[in-house]
Design a protein around this motif. Structure first.
Motif: not given
Length: 638
Positions: A295-296, A299, A592, A596, A621, A624-625, A628
């Motif tokens: 997710a990061l 972001s 984001n 995340s 998981h 959230s991806t 963002v």
């Protein structure tokens, strides 16, 4: 044709094709990985689970090979784990607990990111080879009256070399014989050729335009000013950005922490919380999946690509997310003068004609004479006359180029001189039109004097004029609190005039490339994040030294390759637009990242308290991806 020849003909194109696709191998692998993921998902829906797993395995291997190789090599070299390894472990963990799709998608996202990084790195090194092409490989050495071609690397300090018209000067030195005009754009960036005579200094990489000269070298080939430009570009580009350094320091700790917690979760709950072995392993694998930085990554990358695409539609090309990110932090911007704040070519600004001459007739004959020269001032005069007079130009009966001074000609029995004040008589030139010459020169004009039969007939003033949009662009930047500076190789007088017309806050004149770099370093110390805007070869070191290098689209190939941002339409107000786009991007990235990280922490906590099953962990998981990414796509709108 023989069999061997036919085989050779078939092989050669294949080798060329392989070489062409080699730089794009990672991107191709990522694309294939995506195709196999889609195929695996479809076969799974058709209940062909064995085929589905095979396709997912292919996606793992093809998409993850490059990043896995990079991660293993970096781990071996630095003796510590990195984010690449964590992503591989997370993907494998997903497969272990039966979630092949999630693991493959994780690999795919990371593969695309790696391909883009590799592409950017390859592009950033091309300007070095472009610079090297301008360095002459041979010189005409004069030894005991004889001339012979020798490699530039063999030249020694004190050697005499002959440089003919049209050739690049191979080494720094002083003119010992001859007089000429030299195009020093490669060093100073200035469009006006410089007149050079005995004992005047010349630089490697500059172009001898008119007369043959003998030069005594003063530096070895690896110590010339031109070679220093190449070294400065290499040095500046080898410096890592603050963001990159932070990630390198952070990733080792992050990976170790996650893996340690996963390992502890495999065993401690079994002994301390009376979980079963299956439950402990199951929770550990969920942790490995939900704690992965998928997710990061999402972001930042989609937001960056959306912002870059938005900029491209406006004619703002950005060569990487870090450069776009840095734009929002700018506190000062330095501008080259010629071709950046100004148009880069001299234009006729004023003509003063003796009342005893017809202006149209005089300009017609002047252009006819100047049309025989390739000097930029001469060509500017010809261009002006052709645009304002609809007459075919004459062919002078006689013509003599007086190197460094001007030109003599004869038209219909009249004796003409066109050139500098000293060439036509300095006293007469200065007193002409009540001393108007001094006033024009003080405004940054270059003056061309016209004499007919020993009578001063006209003054033609030319200047590299400021772009119409320059002042508007500077005003936009000032409203954003950005300090503006002009760096130029031109004289103090000319620089002062252009600085006032451009409305910049400060200027530095008579700057060589290395001096521009020194001024930029001082600006960095004072303001922090700075940008440099330029268009010439000589700007390359400064563009590379600045936190953000911005090149004009009509500039040299080296400037375009060295710069981080390219303004394709030479539109300076686009800089303020790029800064605004950068601020929007950074705001969305912060949203984001916070979102995340919050989701990951909630999922980790829920998993620890046995409130989260794997399907919901995957939904949280991957959901959230997706969210963002959708948030990032807002940057595609103007």
């Amino acid at each position: 044709m023989s069999t061997d020849a036919k085989r050779l003909t078939k092989v050669i194109p294949k080798v060329g094709f392989i070489e062409q696709i080699k730089p794009h191998a990672e991107l191709i692998a990522a694309g294939l990985s995506g195709v196999f993921i889609a195929t695996g998902w479809m076969t799974d829906k058709m209940n062909d689970h064995v085929a589905s797993i095979i396709f997912y395995l292919l996606a793992f291997v093809i998409g993850g090979f490059a990043k896995a190789k990079e991660g293993i090599e970096a781990t071996y070299e630095n003796k510590q784990l990195n984010v690449e390894m964590l992503m591989i472990f997370a993907a494998i963990g997903s497969a272990i607990i039966g979630y092949w799709t999630e693991g493959a998608i994780l690999i795919f996202i990371f593969a695309v990111s790696g391909a883009l990084e590799t592409y950017t790195m390859n592009k950033s090194h091309k300007e070095i080879s472009s610079l090297m092409e301008l360095q002459p490989e041979e010189a005409l050495l004069i030894n005991n009256g004889a001339e012979r071609r020798v490699p530039v690397s063999e030249l020694k300090v004190g050697d005499l070399i002959l440089v003919k018209p049209g050739e690049r000067i191979p080494s720094d030195g002083f003119i010992k014989k001859g007089h000429t005009n030299i195009d020093e754009a490669a060093i100073t960036g200035e469009s006006m050729p410089v007149s050079k005579g005995l004992e005047t200094e010349v630089f490697a990489g500059t172009v001898n335009l008119t007369g043959a000269i003998t030069v005594q070298t003063t530096k070895a080939s690896n110590e010339t000013l031109f070679h220093k430009i190449i070294e400065l570009v290499q040095s500046a580009q080898s410096e890592k950005s603050p963001s990159q350094l932070f990630i390198e320091r952070f990733e080792g700790t992050y990976v170790k922490t996650v893996l340690l917690v996963v390992l502890l979760m495999m065993f401690l709950p079994y002994f301390l919380l009376n979980w079963t072995w299956n439950e402990s392993f199951y929770r550990a694998m969920i942790l490995l999946v939900v704690a992965s930085p998928c997710a990061l990554v999402a972001s930042i990358m989609p937001a960056t690509l959306s912002a870059i695409s938005n900029g491209a539609k406006r004619g703002i090309l950005v060569k990487g997310g870090v450069h776009l990110e840095n734009l929002s932090h700018l506190k000062a911007i330095a501008f080259d003068k010629t071709g950046t704040l100004t148009k880069g070519k001299p234009e006729v600004t004023e003509i003063i004609v003796n009342e005893n001459f017809s202006e149209a007739e005089l300009l017609w004959k002047t252009a006819s004479i100047e049309n025989q020269s390739n000097h930029p001032l001469a060509q500017s005069i010809v261009k002006y006359v052709k645009a304002n007079l609809d007459r075919d130009l004459l062919h002078p009966e006689k013509l003599e180029d007086v190197s460094g001074w001007g030109v003599k000609a004869e038209i219909n029995g009249e004796q003409w001189k066109i050139g500098k004040a000293d060439f036509v008589g300095k006293e007469a030139a200065l007193s002409f039109a009540e001393g108007k010459a001094a006033s024009l020169a003080s405004q940054g004009n270059t003056l061309v004097f016209v004499q007919v039969n020993d009578c001063l007939a006209a003054i033609i003033a030319l200047k590299d004029v400021v772009r119409q949009e320059t002042k508007l662009a500077i005003d936009h930047l000032r409203k954003q609190g950005i300090y503006t500076v002009m760096l130029t190789g031109d004289s103090e007088k000319t620089a002062n005039v252009i600085a006032e017309e451009s409305d910049v806050d400060q200027f530095y004149a008579e700057c060589l490339p290395e001096e521009k770099v020194e001024h930029l370093k001082k600006l960095k110390e004072k303001y922090g994040t700075i940008a440099m805007v330029g268009d010439g070869i000589n700007d390359a070191p400064a563009l590379a030294t600045a936190n953000v290098g911005i090149a004009m689209g009509e500039g040299s190939d080296v400037a375009l390759e060295t710069a981080d941002v390219v303004l394709m339409k030479n539109d300076l107000p686009r800089i303020a637009e790029a800064i605004h786009l950068s601020k929007r991007m950074n705001t969305i990235i912060k949203q984001n990242v916070i979102f995340s990280i919050t989701v990951i922490m909630v999922l980790i906590s829920s998993n620890f308290f046995q409130l989260l099953d794997l399907p919901f962990g995957v939904i949280g998981h991957e959901g959230s991806t997706i969210l963002v990414i959708l948030n990032s796509l807002r940057l595609l709108k103007n």
